[in-house]
Design an enzyme around this catalytic site. Structure first.
Site, short mmCIF file in Angstrom:
data_model
loop_
_atom_site.label_atom_id
_atom_site.label_comp_id
_atom_site.label_asym_id
_atom_site.label_seq_id
_atom_site.Cartn_x
_atom_site.Cartn_y
_atom_site.Cartn_z
N GLN A 82 0.86 -1.21 0.16
CA GLN A 82 0.05 0.01 -0.12
C GLN A 82 0.91 1.06 -0.11
O GLN A 82 2.14 1.16 0.23
CB GLN A 82 -0.88 0.13 1.26
CG GLN A 82 -2.10 1.02 1.48
CD GLN A 82 -1.49 1.98 2.34
OE1 GLN A 82 -0.38 2.00 3.05
NE2 GLN A 82 -2.22 3.27 2.41
N LYS B 212 1.45 3.82 1.96
CA LYS B 212 2.58 4.35 2.85
C LYS B 212 3.50 3.35 3.38
O LYS B 212 4.47 3.80 4.07
CB LYS B 212 1.79 4.59 3.94
CG LYS B 212 0.63 5.61 3.83
CD LYS B 212 -0.17 5.97 5.20
CE LYS B 212 -1.13 7.23 5.06
NZ LYS B 212 -1.85 7.39 6.25
N LYS B 213 3.60 1.99 2.61
CA LYS B 213 4.71 0.99 2.92
C LYS B 213 5.93 1.44 2.33
O LYS B 213 6.09 2.13 1.42
CB LYS B 213 3.89 -0.22 2.50
CG LYS B 213 2.61 -0.70 3.21
CD LYS B 213 2.70 -0.71 4.86
CE LYS B 213 1.40 -1.14 5.03
NZ LYS B 213 0.27 -0.59 4.91
N THR B 214 7.18 0.82 2.91
CA THR B 214 8.37 1.13 2.71
C THR B 214 8.66 0.53 1.14
O THR B 214 9.46 0.87 0.55
CB THR B 214 9.44 0.70 3.48
OG1 THR B 214 9.08 -0.63 3.84
CG2 THR B 214 9.48 1.60 4.90
#
Length: 430
Positions: free
Chosen positions: A200, A202-204
């Protein structure tokens, strides 16, 4: 660190210590990413039905990172978990041990496969599943465990893996917040029968929206493919005598990842080492700056936590060091000073209506309506570790850019608030 301010708290009309830093933003696409996506769109490469293109490359690269034989890209981390639960072969009524404190997607897909989530308590210092609490929840129907690496902090996988093996349980890892984390010398996602990562925004590692399932088990992989893929991809991947004749139809779900998302995720995956390097530096700096400020304890580190995923920085609040000042008022005062401090928003699952209201399981909008699978219902006080964790957990965002100047001002502001805890207690008691 400079001495704490002793001027009037901003909450009470004084000047803020610092200005609010904008929240972290997802990694923007690079020129290389944009050129690749543009070329794809010009070729009409907007969908895949087989094992091909950017999805195939992403699966190969992600599998190599973690050390998994099979990788399957899907449209969300939730779909990756759903695929994992279906893949391990859960049957109706099978019980799965799960942490009560986790994001809802760790547990809710279990209802879709007619399995029974059995909640267990978490370590009050980390929020991760507490291995010591599992034994009391075992029954003859227990078939699996699902483990979350909360905030990118590895769970105690040596203990949890040993427990699963001792009781012959399948093990699923929810690594949605833990890309690149290493536990006891191994990447998270490499311990269990299956692992799920969210991609998603916002994930790294981000596809905008997407997820990926990893497994070393051919049977788990084939079942996961058949759940969410059909025709070409299933016919290419499903070769066992058990399932090959069903591959053309699969189970009719379409959980495939969009090719553009896969291309963006590949760029994000290449950047992961540098992203984690910067986040680790920020994380270590916050540890250093917060050490010694009354009322705050940097996040716990255990020997098995070799590398974190650095998704969120979560110190613990220690109210007894500030005369019992409530965490809520401490946070309000810190925010007024310009610190992006907050408390976790999600309630433990055992406190939500799905797990407290028996009528949920008889309503027609649930996949298991009208069935009696032995679903559990809980009381608020049943898992004290999760409640203590939630009472004390605080959160600071972890940025992928150098925030040294901002972090030092945050520490000044937090020290200012802590120094004037007596003023806040008087304000709170009015």
């Amino acid at each position: 660190m400079p001495p704490p301010h002793t001027t009037t708290l901003a909450l009470l009309g004084g000047e803020p210590t610092t200005s609010r830093l904008p929240d972290p933003q997802p990694r923007p696409p690079t020129e290389e990413d944009l050129a690749l996506v543009t070329a794809m769109l010009r070729r009409g490469e907007g969908a895949y039905v087989g094992d091909e293109g950017q999805v195939r490359e992403l699966e190969s690269e992600f599998g190599q990172l973690v050390g998994a034989r099979h990788a399957l890209a899907v449209n969300s981390g939730t779909s990756a978990l759903y695929s994992a639960f279906f893949g391990i072969g859960l049957e109706p009524g099978d019980e799965v041990l799960a942490p009560t404190y986790t994001f809802l997607a760790t547990v809710m897909p279990l209802f879709a496969v007619n399995a029974v989530p059995v909640l267990a308590d978490v370590d009050e210092r980390t929020g991760n599943l507490d291995p010591a609490d599992l034994e009391r929840h075992l029954t003859p129907r227990t078939r699996a465990i699902v483990v979350t690496h909360l905030n990118g902090v590895p769970a105690d996988m040596p203990a949890l893996t040993a427990f699963a093996r001792r009781h012959q349980l399948a093990l699923v890892e929810d690594c949605s917040q833990a890309h690149g984390a290493i536990c006891a010398g191994k990447h998270v996602g490499s311990f269990g029968d299956a692992a799920a990562f969210s991609l998603q925004a916002k994930k790294t590692v981000s596809a905008g929206t997407g997820g990926i399932l990893l497994t070393n088990d051919q049977r788990v992989y084939e079942r996961a493919v058949m759940l969410g893929h059909f025709l070409d991809r299933a016919e290419q991947a499903v070769t066992s005598d058990e399932y090959a004749r069903f591959a053309s139809t699969g189970f009719g779900h379409n959980l495939r990842m969009h090719p553009v998302g896969a291309a963006l995720a590949r760029g994000s995956l290449r950047a992961l080492p540098e992203t984690l390097r910067i986040r680790k530096a920020n994380y270590d700096l916050l540890d250093q700056l917060l050490t010694g400020i009354p009322g705050l304890c940097p996040p716990v580190r255990e020997p098995y936590m070799d590398e974190l995923g650095y998704y969120s920085y979560q110190p613990l609040y220690v109210p007894e060091e500030l005369g019992g000042l409530s965490a809520e008022l401490f946070v309000r005062a810190a925010v007024a000073e310009g610190v992006p401090l907050s408390k976790p928003r999600s309630a433990p699952l055992h406190c939500t209506p799905v797990f407290t209201d028996p009528s949920w399981h008889s309503r027609t909008f649930t996949p298991h309506a009208g069935t009696d699978r032995g679903y559990r219902h809980y009381r608020t006080e049943q898992f004290p570790g999760s409640l203590r964790y939630l009472e004390r957990a605080l959160r600071l965002p972890v940025y992928s850019t150098d925030i040294r100047d901002h972090a030092e001002r945050w520490a000044q502001a937090l020290a200012k608030v802590a120094t004037q805890a007596h003023v806040l207690r008087a304000y709170e008691s009015r």
